[in-house]
Design an enzyme around this catalytic site. Structure first.
Site, PDB file in Angstrom:
ATOM      1  N   HIS A  53       0.846  -1.194   0.000  1.00 24.28           N
ATOM      2  CA  HIS A  53       0.000   0.000   0.000  1.00 24.28           C
ATOM      3  C   HIS A  53       0.883   1.245   0.000  1.00 24.28           C
ATOM      4  O   HIS A  53       2.098   1.160   0.208  1.00 24.28           O
ATOM      5  CB  HIS A  53      -0.950  -0.006   1.210  1.00 24.28           C
ATOM      6  CG  HIS A  53      -0.254   0.022   2.547  1.00 24.28           C
ATOM      7  ND1 HIS A  53      -0.165  -1.071   3.373  1.00 24.28           N
ATOM      8  CD2 HIS A  53       0.403   1.016   3.178  1.00 24.28           C
ATOM      9  CE1 HIS A  53       0.499  -0.749   4.471  1.00 24.28           C
ATOM     10  NE2 HIS A  53       0.867   0.513   4.367  1.00 24.28           N
TER      11      HIS A  53
HETATM   12  P1  TYD Z   1      -2.489  -4.166   7.149  1.00 26.00           P
HETATM   13  O1  TYD Z   1      -2.595  -2.757   6.641  1.00 26.00           O
HETATM   14  O2  TYD Z   1      -2.966  -5.265   6.288  1.00 26.00           O
HETATM   15  O3  TYD Z   1      -0.986  -4.466   7.600  1.00 26.00           O
HETATM   16  P2  TYD Z   1       0.352  -4.418   6.707  1.00 26.00           P
HETATM   17  O4  TYD Z   1       0.252  -3.236   5.812  1.00 26.00           O
HETATM   18  O5  TYD Z   1       1.431  -4.310   7.704  1.00 26.00           O
HETATM   19  O6  TYD Z   1       0.483  -5.692   5.949  1.00 26.00           O
HETATM   20  O7  TYD Z   1      -3.254  -4.201   8.549  1.00 26.00           O
HETATM   21  C1  TYD Z   1      -3.738  -5.384   9.124  1.00 26.00           C
HETATM   22  C2  TYD Z   1      -5.020  -5.060   9.889  1.00 26.00           C
HETATM   23  O8  TYD Z   1      -4.740  -4.233  11.013  1.00 26.00           O
HETATM   24  C3  TYD Z   1      -6.038  -4.331   9.035  1.00 26.00           C
HETATM   25  O9  TYD Z   1      -7.323  -4.845   9.348  1.00 26.00           O
HETATM   26  C4  TYD Z   1      -5.957  -2.912   9.522  1.00 26.00           C
HETATM   27  C5  TYD Z   1      -5.544  -3.063  10.970  1.00 26.00           C
HETATM   28  N1  TYD Z   1      -4.750  -1.943  11.521  1.00 26.00           N
HETATM   29  C6  TYD Z   1      -5.246  -1.254  12.621  1.00 26.00           C
HETATM   30  O10 TYD Z   1      -6.364  -1.509  13.119  1.00 26.00           O
HETATM   31  N2  TYD Z   1      -4.481  -0.244  13.149  1.00 26.00           N
HETATM   32  C7  TYD Z   1      -3.269   0.084  12.644  1.00 26.00           C
HETATM   33  O11 TYD Z   1      -2.601   0.997  13.172  1.00 26.00           O
HETATM   34  C8  TYD Z   1      -2.780  -0.640  11.496  1.00 26.00           C
HETATM   35  C9  TYD Z   1      -1.431  -0.318  10.898  1.00 26.00           C
HETATM   36  C10 TYD Z   1      -3.555  -1.649  10.981  1.00 26.00           C
END
Ligand code: TYD
Length: 136
Positions: A53
């Site tokens: 992302h």
């Molecule tokens: P995700 O964005 O998929 O993680 P990464 O980019 O590290 O692979 O996030 C995983 C889940 O956690 C998603 O449902 C969003 C949630 N999340 C939060 O609730 N708070 C946060 O600060 C972050 C970074 C993610």
């Protein structure tokens, strides 16, 4: 150190003595924004990369607290692979850059310091949308 792409590798200076090393992170000092959120990733698997992302406004510093992994940054023109394996270095990302995390080692712990609270509307999760936005 300012890089060609719009990110910086920041030295996180440690206070070290025979007992070990201590790193302090402070808003507007070694962290160039107000720290509003810290999150960390653990129990990672080498075959399951993360990220994929970009953020519209959020600024972040990514630190490899333990182990190692490869951070891929992509600004739509260039791609950089940064191997991170030190808790004394942070990667500061301030602008629209696509990021992926790959090749987590055993016991890798990744910490992110962020300039804002979690807000899904700040995410660009489609590479196609990202490419469109950076070419505007
Ligand atoms: P995700 O964005 O998929 O993680 P990464 O980019 O590290 O692979 O996030 C995983 C889940 O956690 C998603 O449902 C969003 C949630 N999340 C939060 O609730 N708070 C946060 O600060 C972050 C970074 C993610």
């Amino acid at each position: 150190m300012k890089e060609k792409m719009d990110y910086e590798i920041i030295d996180l200076n440690a206070i070290s003595d025979e007992r070990g090393a201590l790193v302090a992170l402070e808003s507007f000092k070694n962290v160039p924004f107000e720290i509003k959120r810290i999150y960390y990733l653990t129990n990672l698997k080498p075959e399951l990369p993360r990220g994929f992302h970009a953020h519209k406004k959020l600024q972040q510093i990514i630190v490899c607290m333990s182990g190692s992994f490869d951070l891929i940054l992509d600004d739509g023109k260039d791609k950089q692979i940064i191997h991170l394996d030190s808790p004394f270095k942070g990667v500061l990302i301030k602008s629209l850059i696509w990021r992926e995390m790959h090749n987590f080692s055993n016991g890798c712990v990744l910490m992110t310091i962020a300039s804002d609270f979690y807000d899904e509307s700040d995410y660009i999760r489609s590479y196609e949308d990202f490419k469109k936005l950076v070419s505007l």
